[in-house]
Scaffold this motif. Structure first.
Motif, PDB file in Angstrom:
ATOM      1  N   ARG A 164       0.753  -1.222   0.039  1.00  8.97           N
ATOM      2  CA  ARG A 164      -0.031   0.131  -0.089  1.00  8.97           C
ATOM      3  C   ARG A 164       0.852   1.261  -0.053  1.00  8.97           C
ATOM      4  O   ARG A 164       1.961   1.381   0.504  1.00  8.97           O
ATOM      5  CB  ARG A 164      -0.839  -0.039   1.280  1.00  8.97           C
ATOM      6  CG  ARG A 164      -2.242  -1.004   1.049  1.00  8.97           C
ATOM      7  CD  ARG A 164      -2.684  -1.132   2.401  1.00  8.97           C
ATOM      8  NE  ARG A 164      -3.480   0.275   2.762  1.00  8.97           N
ATOM      9  CZ  ARG A 164      -4.467   0.694   2.675  1.00  8.97           C
ATOM     10  NH1 ARG A 164      -5.282  -0.032   1.766  1.00  8.97           N
ATOM     11  NH2 ARG A 164      -5.133   1.784   3.112  1.00  8.97           N
ATOM     12  N   ARG A 166      -0.808   4.354   0.648  1.00  6.91           N
ATOM     13  CA  ARG A 166      -1.792   5.504   1.294  1.00  6.91           C
ATOM     14  C   ARG A 166      -1.060   6.034   2.545  1.00  6.91           C
ATOM     15  O   ARG A 166      -0.484   5.376   3.405  1.00  6.91           O
ATOM     16  CB  ARG A 166      -3.128   4.754   1.788  1.00  6.91           C
ATOM     17  CG  ARG A 166      -3.852   5.702   2.711  1.00  6.91           C
ATOM     18  CD  ARG A 166      -4.608   6.528   1.678  1.00  6.91           C
ATOM     19  NE  ARG A 166      -5.773   6.981   2.194  1.00  6.91           N
ATOM     20  CZ  ARG A 166      -5.777   8.332   2.750  1.00  6.91           C
ATOM     21  NH1 ARG A 166      -4.537   9.228   2.793  1.00  6.91           N
ATOM     22  NH2 ARG A 166      -6.892   9.117   3.284  1.00  6.91           N
ATOM     23  N   GLU A 287     -10.882   3.488  14.352  1.00  2.00           N
ATOM     24  CA  GLU A 287     -12.075   3.778  13.224  1.00  2.00           C
ATOM     25  C   GLU A 287     -12.902   4.937  13.502  1.00  2.00           C
ATOM     26  O   GLU A 287     -13.210   5.557  12.653  1.00  2.00           O
ATOM     27  CB  GLU A 287     -12.794   2.319  13.267  1.00  2.00           C
ATOM     28  CG  GLU A 287     -11.863   1.254  12.507  1.00  2.00           C
ATOM     29  CD  GLU A 287     -12.629   0.146  12.441  1.00  2.00           C
ATOM     30  OE1 GLU A 287     -13.881   0.067  12.676  1.00  2.00           O
ATOM     31  OE2 GLU A 287     -12.018  -0.866  11.893  1.00  2.00           O
ATOM     32  N   ARG A 296     -10.769   8.608   4.742  1.00  2.00           N
ATOM     33  CA  ARG A 296     -11.070   7.267   4.111  1.00  2.00           C
ATOM     34  C   ARG A 296     -10.279   6.427   3.769  1.00  2.00           C
ATOM     35  O   ARG A 296      -9.159   6.899   3.294  1.00  2.00           O
ATOM     36  CB  ARG A 296     -12.353   7.806   3.078  1.00  2.00           C
ATOM     37  CG  ARG A 296     -13.304   8.255   3.530  1.00  2.00           C
ATOM     38  CD  ARG A 296     -14.458   8.974   2.601  1.00  2.00           C
ATOM     39  NE  ARG A 296     -14.889   7.398   1.709  1.00  2.00           N
ATOM     40  CZ  ARG A 296     -15.534   7.373   0.739  1.00  2.00           C
ATOM     41  NH1 ARG A 296     -16.149   8.706   0.282  1.00  2.00           N
ATOM     42  NH2 ARG A 296     -16.090   6.486   0.541  1.00  2.00           N
ATOM     43  N   HIS A 297     -10.562   5.196   3.391  1.00  2.00           N
ATOM     44  CA  HIS A 297      -9.643   4.077   2.938  1.00  2.00           C
ATOM     45  C   HIS A 297      -8.184   4.007   3.615  1.00  2.00           C
ATOM     46  O   HIS A 297      -7.250   4.367   3.104  1.00  2.00           O
ATOM     47  CB  HIS A 297      -9.336   4.309   1.605  1.00  2.00           C
ATOM     48  CG  HIS A 297     -10.675   4.327   0.829  1.00  2.00           C
ATOM     49  ND1 HIS A 297     -11.552   3.375   0.667  1.00  2.00           N
ATOM     50  CD2 HIS A 297     -11.118   5.497   0.094  1.00  2.00           C
ATOM     51  CE1 HIS A 297     -12.642   3.708  -0.082  1.00  2.00           C
ATOM     52  NE2 HIS A 297     -12.447   4.980  -0.334  1.00  2.00           N
ATOM     53  N   PHE A 298      -8.197   4.046   4.969  1.00  2.00           N
ATOM     54  CA  PHE A 298      -6.813   4.466   5.990  1.00  2.00           C
ATOM     55  C   PHE A 298      -7.033   3.085   6.892  1.00  2.00           C
ATOM     56  O   PHE A 298      -7.932   2.897   7.444  1.00  2.00           O
ATOM     57  CB  PHE A 298      -6.871   5.551   6.314  1.00  2.00           C
ATOM     58  CG  PHE A 298      -5.506   5.953   6.996  1.00  2.00           C
ATOM     59  CD1 PHE A 298      -4.628   6.605   5.907  1.00  2.00           C
ATOM     60  CD2 PHE A 298      -5.215   6.052   8.014  1.00  2.00           C
ATOM     61  CE1 PHE A 298      -3.414   6.956   6.509  1.00  2.00           C
ATOM     62  CE2 PHE A 298      -4.008   6.186   8.541  1.00  2.00           C
ATOM     63  CZ  PHE A 298      -2.991   6.642   7.866  1.00  2.00           C
ATOM     64  N   ARG A 299      -5.801   2.569   7.200  1.00  2.00           N
ATOM     65  CA  ARG A 299      -5.579   1.714   8.178  1.00  2.00           C
ATOM     66  C   ARG A 299      -4.441   2.091   9.312  1.00  2.00           C
ATOM     67  O   ARG A 299      -3.752   2.860   8.618  1.00  2.00           O
ATOM     68  CB  ARG A 299      -5.327   0.306   7.553  1.00  2.00           C
ATOM     69  CG  ARG A 299      -6.240  -0.269   6.704  1.00  2.00           C
ATOM     70  CD  ARG A 299      -5.981  -1.484   6.192  1.00  2.00           C
ATOM     71  NE  ARG A 299      -4.747  -1.520   5.527  1.00  2.00           N
ATOM     72  CZ  ARG A 299      -4.232  -2.395   4.709  1.00  2.00           C
ATOM     73  NH1 ARG A 299      -4.746  -3.868   4.548  1.00  2.00           N
ATOM     74  NH2 ARG A 299      -3.117  -2.655   4.032  1.00  2.00           N
ATOM     75  N   ASP A 302      -1.021   2.116   7.976  1.00  2.00           N
ATOM     76  CA  ASP A 302      -0.874   3.241   6.884  1.00  2.00           C
ATOM     77  C   ASP A 302      -0.335   4.368   7.474  1.00  2.00           C
ATOM     78  O   ASP A 302       0.437   5.340   6.944  1.00  2.00           O
ATOM     79  CB  ASP A 302      -2.056   3.654   6.248  1.00  2.00           C
ATOM     80  CG  ASP A 302      -2.623   2.735   5.220  1.00  2.00           C
ATOM     81  OD1 ASP A 302      -1.778   2.038   5.002  1.00  2.00           O
ATOM     82  OD2 ASP A 302      -3.773   2.725   5.148  1.00  2.00           O
TER      83      ASP A 302
END
Length: 373
Positions: A164, A166, A287, A296-299, A302
């Motif tokens: 990834r 991100r 979260e 958004r679309h982030f862990r 990351d």
């Protein structure tokens, strides 16, 4: 063993060695090719191509049985891993352990996502089992197996988390800073919010050092080296090895202000309701944080990419970054190279820049006392 004429004065000598066929082109006459053939046969028979003192005929199938009886069957994940070891047996069981070299390991791993069509994260789980088994073969069972190095160490593993790219932008970092600070106190009171305080520091450490979640949760106060501006990372490293990550002054202030749990060396001791495996996560609260800041679309992982990406954008050195992140292979780090600039920056610059964006609203003495009271 065979000799094949390819053209006048050109022969191909082919033989089997180490569980695979090898070949060599010989420029010269047939007699020269035969001489080379005899030498290759002699070298193979005398076992010179192996890094062992004598021939040891210990097969992978025996190793699998031994590993499973002593280690695999006792794991909490044994029900899932039994199919993995049987898959290894089906593909490599007939080989001698000494024949299961790095090339054989690489072919086996590539077949997982190739012929077998497994997802990348599933292939990593298979590899982890193989690596653990071959580690035992090369250490405690080395006299039986005839190997002294783990051949799985030579495999280039594609881990989903490491593919990834991100990372947080400047604007996202600023929004994150506001959200991290605004809930330090319990709503309607002056009491510290323990859960958010804990999460806040964990997020700051990840952003300012590039450490993994597992590494952060296992940090001890004895690992925090205030005098040297470093944090020692010991999690996931074998044989007592330690790597060091930079600790910017702002992060040091945050750590000094964070309350110490009495009779506890760990910064973040396990909380109630943790999983059976003992793995700690932030899942729910992290979260919720992302939802509040509209990221958004982030862990969590990351955050590590955010550190690495900003490191290179600010002018960091690729090889220094590899050391900080703990990458065994520079290829894992090279994907950040495109974000770099020509000049070299000091290691701590990245952490300082990120924390400058986040601000440094560390706890006050009265608040510490309120938490520990």
């Amino acid at each position: 063993m065979s000799i094949k004429k390819k053209a006048d004065g050109l022969y191909l000598v082919r033989w089997r060695e180490g569980g695979r066929y090898r070949s060599l082109q010989v420029n010269g006459g047939l007699e020269l090719a035969k001489k080379i053939e005899r030498k290759k046969l002699s070298a193979r028979d005398e076992n010179r191509h192996l890094d062992v003192k004598k021939e040891i005929n210990y097969r992978m199938s025996y190793l699998i049985d031994r590993y499973w009886d002593i280690f695999g069957s006792k794991k909490a994940s044994a029900d899932r891993e039994i199919s993995i070891v049987e898959g290894i047996r089906a593909e490599l069981g007939r080989l001698f352990v000494r024949e299961a070299d790095g090339a054989a390991m690489q072919r086996w791993y590539e077949n997982l996502t190739g012929k077998r069509g497994l997802a990348a994260n599933t292939a990593v789980r298979h590899f982890n089992v193989m690596h653990h088994m071959m580690e035992k073969a090369a250490t405690i069972w080395s006299k039986d197996t005839g190997i002294e190095k783990n051949p799985a160490d030579m495999v280039e593993v594609l881990r989903p988390d490491d593919t990834r790219e991100r990372f947080l932008s400047k604007e996202e970092l600023e929004r994150l800073k506001v959200a991290l600070d605004e809930r330090m106190l319990q709503k309607g009171t002056k009491d510290l919010n323990r859960t958010n305080l804990r999460m806040r520091l964990i997020v700051l450490i990840a952003l300012a050092t590039g450490m993994r979640s597992t590494e952060i949760h296992r940090l001890c106060w004895s690992d925090v080296m205030f005098g040297e501006g470093l944090i020692a990372v010991r999690a996931r490293l074998k044989k007592g090895k330690v790597r060091y990550v930079p600790m910017a002054p702002q992060l040091a202030e945050e750590l000094r202000s964070y309350p110490v749990v009495e009779n506890e060396d760990r910064l973040f001791p396990p909380t109630r309701g943790k999983s059976k495996s003992g793995r700690q996560r932030l899942e729910g609260s992290f979260e919720d944080l992302l939802l509040r800041v509209r990221i958004r679309h982030f862990r969590f992982h990351d955050l590590r990419h955010t550190f690495a990406s900003w490191y290179m954008m600010i002018g960091g050195d690729l090889y220094e970054l590899a050391k900080i992140l703990g990458h065994a292979n520079i290829k894992m780090t090279e994907r950040y190279a495109k974000l770099g600039r020509a000049h070299i920056a000091k290691t701590g610059v990245t952490a300082k820049a990120i924390l400058d964006l986040l601000g440094s609203s560390h706890l006050q003495t009265e608040e510490q006392q309120a938490l520990t009271a």
